[in-house]
Design an enzyme around this catalytic site. Sequence first.
Site, PDB file in Angstrom:
ATOM      1  N   HIS A 231       0.947  -1.359   0.098  1.00  0.00           N
ATOM      2  CA  HIS A 231      -0.128   0.002  -0.147  1.00  0.00           C
ATOM      3  C   HIS A 231       0.810   1.353  -0.102  1.00  0.00           C
ATOM      4  CE1 HIS A 231      -3.539   2.194  -0.329  1.00  0.00           C
ATOM      5  NE2 HIS A 231      -3.192   2.887   0.461  1.00  0.00           N
ATOM      6  N   TYR A 235       1.588   5.045  -2.506  1.00  0.00           N
ATOM      7  CA  TYR A 235       1.793   6.433  -2.260  1.00  0.00           C
ATOM      8  C   TYR A 235       3.142   6.902  -2.752  1.00  0.00           C
ATOM      9  CZ  TYR A 235      -2.866   6.002   0.012  1.00  0.00           C
ATOM     10  OH  TYR A 235      -3.990   5.854  -0.218  1.00  0.00           O
ATOM     11  N   HIS A 382      -9.650   0.488 -11.246  1.00  0.00           N
ATOM     12  CA  HIS A 382      -9.126   1.831 -10.175  1.00  0.00           C
ATOM     13  C   HIS A 382      -7.813   2.040 -10.119  1.00  0.00           C
ATOM     14  CE1 HIS A 382      -8.310   3.412  -6.192  1.00  0.00           C
ATOM     15  NE2 HIS A 382      -7.490   2.336  -5.898  1.00  0.00           N
ATOM     16  N   PHE A 383      -6.526   0.982 -10.507  1.00  0.00           N
ATOM     17  CA  PHE A 383      -5.555   1.381 -10.230  1.00  0.00           C
ATOM     18  C   PHE A 383      -4.974   1.796 -11.908  1.00  0.00           C
ATOM     19  CE2 PHE A 383      -4.672  -3.296 -10.529  1.00  0.00           C
ATOM     20  CZ  PHE A 383      -3.966  -3.467 -11.721  1.00  0.00           C
ATOM     21  N   HIS A 384      -5.827   1.731 -12.978  1.00  0.00           N
ATOM     22  CA  HIS A 384      -5.488   2.237 -14.173  1.00  0.00           C
ATOM     23  C   HIS A 384      -5.797   3.937 -14.073  1.00  0.00           C
ATOM     24  CE1 HIS A 384      -4.379  -1.711 -15.575  1.00  0.00           C
ATOM     25  NE2 HIS A 384      -3.700  -0.989 -16.510  1.00  0.00           N
ATOM     26  N   ARG A 447     -10.463 -10.380 -12.119  1.00  0.00           N
ATOM     27  CA  ARG A 447      -9.056  -9.892 -12.801  1.00  0.00           C
ATOM     28  C   ARG A 447      -7.986 -10.797 -12.618  1.00  0.00           C
ATOM     29  NH1 ARG A 447      -6.086  -6.825  -7.475  1.00  0.00           N
ATOM     30  NH2 ARG A 447      -4.620  -6.480  -9.004  1.00  0.00           N
ATOM     31  N   ARG A 448      -6.871 -10.640 -13.144  1.00  0.00           N
ATOM     32  CA  ARG A 448      -5.722 -11.529 -13.209  1.00  0.00           C
ATOM     33  C   ARG A 448      -6.117 -13.039 -13.891  1.00  0.00           C
ATOM     34  NH1 ARG A 448      -5.248 -10.525  -7.290  1.00  0.00           N
ATOM     35  NH2 ARG A 448      -3.546  -8.992  -6.970  1.00  0.00           N
TER      36      ARG A 448
HETATM   37 FE1  HAS Z   1      -5.938   2.058  -4.298  1.00  0.00          FE
HETATM   38  C1  HAS Z   1      -6.260  -1.349  -4.840  1.00  0.00           C
HETATM   39  C2  HAS Z   1      -7.994   1.874  -1.484  1.00  0.00           C
HETATM   40  C3  HAS Z   1      -5.682   5.552  -3.764  1.00  0.00           C
HETATM   41  C4  HAS Z   1      -3.303   1.901  -6.538  1.00  0.00           C
HETATM   42  N1  HAS Z   1      -4.992   0.748  -5.388  1.00  0.00           N
HETATM   43  C5  HAS Z   1      -5.289  -0.684  -5.383  1.00  0.00           C
HETATM   44  C6  HAS Z   1      -4.375  -1.230  -6.245  1.00  0.00           C
HETATM   45  C7  HAS Z   1      -3.430  -0.130  -6.809  1.00  0.00           C
HETATM   46  C8  HAS Z   1      -3.966   0.787  -6.286  1.00  0.00           C
HETATM   47  C9  HAS Z   1      -2.435  -0.606  -7.728  1.00  0.00           C
HETATM   48  O1  HAS Z   1      -9.072  -0.072   0.473  1.00  0.00           O
HETATM   49  C10 HAS Z   1      -4.561  -2.725  -6.645  1.00  0.00           C
HETATM   50  C11 HAS Z   1      -3.292  -3.574  -6.054  1.00  0.00           C
HETATM   51  C12 HAS Z   1      -3.440  -4.922  -6.375  1.00  0.00           C
HETATM   52  O2  HAS Z   1      -2.779  -5.438  -7.354  1.00  0.00           O
HETATM   53  O3  HAS Z   1      -4.170  -5.790  -5.773  1.00  0.00           O
HETATM   54  N2  HAS Z   1      -6.686   3.592  -2.916  1.00  0.00           N
HETATM   55  C13 HAS Z   1      -7.517   3.306  -1.905  1.00  0.00           C
HETATM   56  C14 HAS Z   1      -7.842   4.381  -1.301  1.00  0.00           C
HETATM   57  C15 HAS Z   1      -7.427   5.581  -1.890  1.00  0.00           C
HETATM   58  C16 HAS Z   1      -6.367   4.842  -2.948  1.00  0.00           C
HETATM   59  C17 HAS Z   1      -8.804   4.656   0.073  1.00  0.00           C
HETATM   60  N3  HAS Z   1      -5.039   3.653  -4.857  1.00  0.00           N
HETATM   61  C18 HAS Z   1      -4.741   4.980  -4.939  1.00  0.00           C
HETATM   62  C19 HAS Z   1      -3.806   5.352  -5.486  1.00  0.00           C
HETATM   63  C20 HAS Z   1      -2.942   4.518  -6.184  1.00  0.00           C
HETATM   64  C21 HAS Z   1      -3.847   3.316  -6.044  1.00  0.00           C
HETATM   65  C22 HAS Z   1      -3.377   6.976  -5.491  1.00  0.00           C
HETATM   66  C23 HAS Z   1      -1.828   4.646  -7.163  1.00  0.00           C
HETATM   67  C24 HAS Z   1      -1.215   5.703  -7.186  1.00  0.00           C
HETATM   68  N4  HAS Z   1      -6.970   0.607  -3.441  1.00  0.00           N
HETATM   69  C25 HAS Z   1      -7.777   0.774  -2.346  1.00  0.00           C
HETATM   70  C26 HAS Z   1      -8.379  -0.514  -1.803  1.00  0.00           C
HETATM   71  C27 HAS Z   1      -7.708  -1.593  -2.593  1.00  0.00           C
HETATM   72  C28 HAS Z   1      -6.980  -0.790  -3.496  1.00  0.00           C
HETATM   73  C29 HAS Z   1      -8.976  -0.929  -0.540  1.00  0.00           C
HETATM   74  C30 HAS Z   1      -7.847  -3.148  -2.506  1.00  0.00           C
HETATM   75  C31 HAS Z   1      -9.020  -3.392  -3.314  1.00  0.00           C
HETATM   76  C32 HAS Z   1      -8.954  -4.922  -3.389  1.00  0.00           C
HETATM   77  O4  HAS Z   1     -10.133  -5.463  -2.820  1.00  0.00           O
HETATM   78  O5  HAS Z   1      -8.342  -5.617  -4.113  1.00  0.00           O
HETATM   79  C33 HAS Z   1      -7.157   6.912  -1.487  1.00  0.00           C
HETATM   80  O6  HAS Z   1      -5.774   7.415  -1.029  1.00  0.00           O
HETATM   81  C34 HAS Z   1      -7.535   7.944  -2.607  1.00  0.00           C
HETATM   82  C35 HAS Z   1      -7.790   9.306  -1.906  1.00  0.00           C
HETATM   83  C36 HAS Z   1      -8.084  10.110  -3.276  1.00  0.00           C
HETATM   84  C37 HAS Z   1      -8.872  11.344  -3.081  1.00  0.00           C
HETATM   85  C38 HAS Z   1      -9.173  12.041  -4.184  1.00  0.00           C
HETATM   86  C39 HAS Z   1      -8.525  13.481  -3.982  1.00  0.00           C
HETATM   87  C40 HAS Z   1      -8.512  14.450  -5.374  1.00  0.00           C
HETATM   88  C41 HAS Z   1      -7.491  15.179  -5.438  1.00  0.00           C
HETATM   89  C42 HAS Z   1      -7.695  15.849  -7.091  1.00  0.00           C
HETATM   90  C43 HAS Z   1      -8.046  17.334  -6.864  1.00  0.00           C
HETATM   91  C44 HAS Z   1      -8.662  17.674  -8.174  1.00  0.00           C
HETATM   92  C45 HAS Z   1      -8.170  18.962  -8.484  1.00  0.00           C
HETATM   93  C46 HAS Z   1      -8.713  19.328 -10.244  1.00  0.00           C
HETATM   94  C47 HAS Z   1      -7.705  19.956  -7.768  1.00  0.00           C
HETATM   95  C48 HAS Z   1     -10.030  11.564  -1.884  1.00  0.00           C
HETATM   96  C49 HAS Z   1      -6.424  15.371  -4.837  1.00  0.00           C
HETATM   97  C50 HAS Z   1      -9.455  20.789 -10.341  1.00  0.00           C
HETATM   98  C51 HAS Z   1     -10.637  20.693 -11.106  1.00  0.00           C
HETATM   99  C52 HAS Z   1     -11.198  21.562 -11.671  1.00  0.00           C
HETATM  100  C53 HAS Z   1     -12.640  21.351 -12.329  1.00  0.00           C
HETATM  101  C54 HAS Z   1     -10.821  23.090 -11.415  1.00  0.00           C
END
Ligand code: HAS
Length: 557
Positions: A231, A235, A382-384, A447-448
């Site tokens: 995990h 990050y 999700h991860f793509h 998947r996989r």
């Molecule tokens: Fe995830 C599975 C939960 C973030 C990558 N994640 C994965 C896997 C990968 C991955 C690779 O709880 C699969 C691993 C595998 O092979 O099995 N993930 C989360 C949560 C977050 C999260 C809670 N993941 C990421 C990020 C990744 C990533 C970042 C890569 C870089 N993930 C999971 C969970 C799994 C999981 C479970 C397991 C699922 C399973 O059962 O297998 C959080 O960190 C996300 C928080 C993000 C936000 C968004 C904030 C938005 C921002 C943008 C602002 C936009 C602006 C644009 C300012 C709350 C900062 C302005 C727009 C205008 C219009 C002006």
Amino acid sequence: MNTKPIRAFAENIKLHPGDAKLSLVHILFAFGALVLGAVAGMLQGFVRGPGMQLPGGIGYYQLLTAHGVLMALVFTTFFIIGFMYAGSSYVVGGSLLRGVRKAGWAGFILMAAGTILTVIMILLNKATVLYTFYAPMKAHPLFYIGLTLVVVGSWISGFGLFGQYRYWKKEHGGKLSPLFLFMAVVTMAMWLIATIGVAAEVLLLLLPWSLGWVPTVNVMLSRTLFWYFGHPLVYFWLLPAYMCWYVIIPKVIGGKIFSDALARLSFILFLLFSIPVGFHHQLTEPGISPVWKFVQVVLTFMVVIPSLMTAFSLFATFEISGRAQGARSLFGWLKKLPWGDVRFFAPFMGMLIFIPAGAGGIINASNQMNQVIHNTLWVTGHFHLTVATSVALTFFGIAYWLLPVLTGRTLTKVMNKLGIIQTWVWTFGMFLMSGAMHWIGLSGAPRRTAYTTYDDHATALGWITYEKMMAFGGFILFIGILILVYIVLELTFFAERGEEEFPMGEVAEEAEPTPAIFERWKLWVGLVIVLILFAYTIPTIEMLRTDVPGSKPWITW
Ligand code: HAS
């Protein structure tokens, strides 16, 4: 005590040629891995269709392993270290200490050797164990040794950055460090603490078992150690993108960093909460008590907070900068953003996509909903969106100005335009591919798993149209890679010579001073250790104490 952040850097800082070269080799190696990984990715998309065969006996799972390792582990790690070395050199005045540069080279050589060894093993079909290398599938020992070299190399590079930071603090009488360097140190500290898990997994469990020294492996413990690392790994990809969003983007849009203190606090929160959460990848696995799963789900929701803070800070930066440029109406500041500048546009699309991508993460982390999506294509979707869009587009956006800075060339108008086209192509391809993955993931598509219709089961037949959409999306993404390669080659070897700006942002005058407590490392690292011990000690003891039989090795391909 509060301290003032650096308000302005000296004019015309040029990177020492040695630093530029070191960063350049990392970035080019990263893009080399990206190209190979992309070929594997496109081919595996195509074999998701009736009657599709790969030439030369290449297996679907072999391609999937190559794709995952090259994209998720190699492209990211090399790019991140190259970027952090270049930025750190800039903020310390253009030249890293000689010892730090040497550490960078030693790290690079070890990581490159490890990558080559790992990839050879995958190509020989001796390590078709996917990028998570889950036991009881067993790879050739050299695969694990190759990955160990990559990790050890990255540690040496990390120690180099720690050394540079310490030297800077000493030279400046303990003043507040430059924000970029601080962020690089947090990222590498998190990486170091996290990789101890995977090092323990490989050295204590997988390698002796793979060498035949012990007959069985504790599967549960090996997976737990993997996700202790896995995990924070995500990050480790995200934080350098955030470094760009917090520090580089304000300069590109002609604004200032909204708050140095907020940026540092969000990085400290990542350091604290990104590690003790690995169980949210193991919510459906037996052998871990529901209490400890619940604890880690709560901690997972804590790690969402710094991302929400980042979103707030970005909106503030955009709005303040737009209003300073004359915007009056509620959303008028949006029009003032430099939409035609790829250095802004590519990372911006990454941010935009991160809104649904992050929401998907919150769904995954919610215990009940995880039961619906776990091990389905939803997770792949999700991860793509997260790493392959938000992070990758930000890295592309960085490369468009960093490569010319490193090679003494310029980002020409034509390349800027092509970069914008590349960003659209990438976003569209990912929208199709990842959208289809999310959709059929919800109806249970695993998947996989290589293509199958499960004896023409009606549900599985209903996935076929979406699988074609995934393949088409993958093809468009490959076109995106070709455009990217052209731009990278042009900016490295052929573009007009000149001076490209290193867009290092400065903190707004009206920003509050930064509390000095953010640099009290003993406190933060101590708290990280306490949190890790709290979240992992009892479940790990249970895994060791329970009479687990262990598994002999399996070669399933
Ligand atoms: Fe995830 C599975 C939960 C973030 C990558 N994640 C994965 C896997 C990968 C991955 C690779 O709880 C699969 C691993 C595998 O092979 O099995 N993930 C989360 C949560 C977050 C999260 C809670 N993941 C990421 C990020 C990744 C990533 C970042 C890569 C870089 N993930 C999971 C969970 C799994 C999981 C479970 C397991 C699922 C399973 O059962 O297998 C959080 O960190 C996300 C928080 C993000 C936000 C968004 C904030 C938005 C921002 C943008 C602002 C936009 C602006 C644009 C300012 C709350 C900062 C302005 C727009 C205008 C219009 C002006």
